[in-house]
Scaffold this active site. Structure first.
Site, PDB file in Angstrom:
ATOM      1  N   SER A 108     -22.796 -11.538 -22.364  1.00  0.00           N
ATOM      2  CA  SER A 108     -22.956 -12.724 -23.214  1.00  0.00           C
ATOM      3  C   SER A 108     -22.679 -14.008 -22.430  1.00  0.00           C
ATOM      4  O   SER A 108     -23.415 -14.986 -22.541  1.00  0.00           O
ATOM      5  CB  SER A 108     -21.995 -12.671 -24.407  1.00  0.00           C
ATOM      6  OG  SER A 108     -22.342 -11.597 -25.240  1.00  0.00           O
ATOM      7  N   GLY A 168     -24.180  -7.885 -25.877  1.00  0.00           N
ATOM      8  CA  GLY A 168     -23.292  -8.424 -26.903  1.00  0.00           C
ATOM      9  C   GLY A 168     -21.834  -8.324 -26.471  1.00  0.00           C
ATOM     10  O   GLY A 168     -20.946  -8.860 -27.106  1.00  0.00           O
ATOM     11  N   GLY A 169     -21.575  -7.626 -25.362  1.00  0.00           N
ATOM     12  CA  GLY A 169     -20.226  -7.594 -24.777  1.00  0.00           C
ATOM     13  C   GLY A 169     -19.960  -8.928 -24.102  1.00  0.00           C
ATOM     14  O   GLY A 169     -20.887  -9.726 -23.911  1.00  0.00           O
ATOM     15  N   GLY A 217       0.841  -1.187   0.000  1.00  0.00           N
ATOM     16  CA  GLY A 217       0.000   0.000   0.000  1.00  0.00           C
ATOM     17  C   GLY A 217       0.873   1.233   0.000  1.00  0.00           C
ATOM     18  O   GLY A 217       2.060   1.147   0.296  1.00  0.00           O
ATOM     19  N   GLU A 269       4.354 -10.958  -6.505  1.00  0.00           N
ATOM     20  CA  GLU A 269       3.296 -11.023  -7.522  1.00  0.00           C
ATOM     21  C   GLU A 269       3.687 -10.335  -8.824  1.00  0.00           C
ATOM     22  O   GLU A 269       2.999 -10.471  -9.831  1.00  0.00           O
ATOM     23  CB  GLU A 269       1.998 -10.415  -6.962  1.00  0.00           C
ATOM     24  CG  GLU A 269       1.991  -8.907  -6.750  1.00  0.00           C
ATOM     25  CD  GLU A 269       2.646  -8.436  -5.453  1.00  0.00           C
ATOM     26  OE1 GLU A 269       3.407  -9.220  -4.857  1.00  0.00           O
ATOM     27  OE2 GLU A 269       2.418  -7.289  -5.044  1.00  0.00           O
TER      28      GLU A 269
END
Ligand code: XMP
Length: 514
Positions: free
Chosen positions: A233, A228-229, A59, A175
């Site tokens: 979908s 439709g994205g 952070g 990470e």
């Protein structure tokens, strides 16, 4: 089925989501939670997940700042393995009475650590490891029963562990890919220290999602707004498998969709047994938008009208449940990790603020990251046009037609958009691009077509690279591709006389023009 789970406490670090994703890549579920989550809340989460360990993220704060974010004061008393990263590492050191102070030399970027004891999280590592550091404060000492596992020239306690309990701290970021063996460190924590089983696997997850939609909806009826994205979908496909024709999917055509979009959606979803409604609301939207110029007003009107159309249909179907394609980052970003500054009003079918009362909102994708949604889409056999679709704003081409909206302008914008897509995709550049589209500006310019003077529209091409859309750079695509786009647009669209390329980064510009 309950997944073995690692909770990541979010102290505001820019890599917080990355920690979660890395763990999931190993087949173990992870969930980002607020940094000050109460111990009772963690216990409550255990009803849903097998919580096997905690990670305290990095952070931007210093542990000494008066308002520095702190975890529940009893966090270390939990009988759970804990790993602190960067700020998390410093926090643990501070809680147990170690000495944490500003470092004489701050370390940002690549650093080399000496591993003094290759055990626990550091098992199997070399004496010298390349890691990614980004810190101002440093842990100078840590009391028994903790012991130092690694150090650098500036940082005497770069890694530590508790000798009896599974508590670890790393000053660096495993990470981040620049930490060469970061993956091994996270694997050690997840599998050797926390003893997780890798049971977060896509096929199982899909089955679980389908079953949970079945349980939620029972014998009832559900409805979904399908854009439709990819998110809506995939949510439709999952709900379709659970509910068949008890699911109604509504595609609202507001007139500013891409060319052939309604036909495409119809084609993709015809193989599911759902009831699909393509609502042609073009006239209705245009009537409301005809005189509007201000971008935010456009966005608001489209958002509101969309909801109205959808509600009318929902009421007729008698659906008691609303399915939404909300994904994990949507939930986190609108929860405790809110962005404070509103730049634009986003319209998103995943989060419809409806007045209607549904028995329940069903969100099958609520725990998935975008790349996981793509994997699900692939497994379900959705076409690659959906899987790798570029983001498309809810108000569609309406925010790419500057100024007044007309049917003619919509037609021109659709054609230009198709040409840009076709040429970029032909060039094979699209894999590295975030978005590529055309903007119909409200400027006109003189040109010469044939032997005659022409006076027509100026189309701007916007092609950007980005990771998460918060920042973006204009893409330096080859002139040959731009030339092809420009030639085709001016040849195939008689109303256009000029094509320009947008060379502005975000910030200061935004990606969309309105
Ligand atoms: P801006 O223009 O703010 O856009 O840089 C950032 C990203 O968000 C997309 N965008 C939207 N997405 N509903 C959406 O779901 C919207 O109303 C909307 N407006 C912009 C934009 O395409 C870019 O990827």
């Amino acid at each position: 089925m309950k997944y073995d789970t690692i909770l990541v406490l979010d102290f505001g670090g820019q890599y917080c989501h990355l920690i979660g994703r890395r763990i999931r890549e190993h087949g173990v579920y992870s969930e980002i939670v607020a940094h000050d989550i109460k111990l009772e809340e963690i216990k409550r989460l255990e009803e849903k997940f097998n919580v096997k360990g905690l990670i305290l993220s990095g952070g931007p704060s210093s542990v000494y700042e008066p308002n520095a974010p702190k975890p529940d004061s009893h966090i270390l008393d939990l009988e759970l393995p804990i790993l602190g990263l960067c700020y998390g590492h410093q926090l643990i050191a501070q809680i147990v009475g170690g000495k944490v102070e500003p470092a004489e030399q701050k370390e940002y970027g690549i650093a080399y650590v000496t591993i003094d004891k290759p055990i626990g999280v550091l098992a199997g590592l070399n004496k010298r490891e390349k890691v990614w550091m980004s810190h101002g404060d440093t842990v100078f000492s840590i009391p028994a029963p903790f012991e130092v596992l690694a150090h650098t020239g500036n940082c005497p306690v770069a890694a530590f562990r508790h000798k009896e309990k599974s508590i670890y701290g790393l000053q660096w970021h495993p990470e981040v890919i620049h930490t060469k063996n970061g993956e091994k460190m996270l694997r050690n924590f997840v599998f050797e220290v926390c003893k997780c089983e890798a049971n977060w696997k896509m096929e199982g997850i899909i089955e679980n999602m389908i079953n949970s939609v079945k349980t939620d909806v029972g014998e009832g009826k559900a409805i979904i707004a399908l854009s439709g994205g990819i998110d809506s979908s995939v949510a439709t496909a999952i709900a379709a498998k659970a509910l068949d024709n008890r699911l109604t999917a509504v595609f609202v055509d507001h007139g500013f969709m891409r060319e052939s979009e309604p036909e495409f959606v119809k084609y993709v979803f015809q193989r599911f047994k759902i009831s699909l409604i393509i609502a042609d609301a073009r006239e209705r939207f245009l009537a409301k938008l005809e005189k509007v110029i201000d971008p935010e007003t456009k966005r608001r009107i489209i958002g509101e009208e969309f909801i109205r159309v959808f509600e009318e249909i929902a009421e007729k179907t008698g659906a008691e449940y609303l399915v939404q394609g909300t994904i994990y980052p949507d939930r986190i970003e609108s929860g405790f990790r809110k962005f404070s500054d509103k730049i634009k009003t986003h319209h998103n079918v995943a989060g419809l603020p409806l007045k209607m009362r549904f028995k329940k909102i069903v969100e099958p994708l609520r725990d998935l990251y975008k790349d996981e949604v793509r994997k699900v889409a692939n497994i379900l056999g959705l076409p690659k046009e959906i899987v790798f679709r570029q983001p498309f704003p809810g108000p569609g081409l309406a925010v790419r037609i500057i100024g007044q909206l007309t049917t003619e302008k919509a037609r021109i914008a659709k054609k230009a958009d198709r040409i840009v897509r076709e040429e970029v995709e032909k060039s094979g550049l699209e894999e590295n691009l975030w978005q590529y589209f055309a903007v119909l500006t409200d400027t006109k310019a003189t040109g010469v077509k044939g032997d005659a003077r022409a006076y027509g529209y100026v189309v701007a091409i916007r092609v950007v690279e980005s990771r998460e859309a918060m920042t973006a750079s204009f893409a330096k695509i080859p002139y040959a591709v731009l030339e092809k786009i420009s030639t085709r647009i001016t040849n195939e669209i008689p109303e256009v006389t000029r094509v320009v390329y947008d060379i502005t980064h975000k910030p200061p510009a935004t990606i969309e023009w309105e």
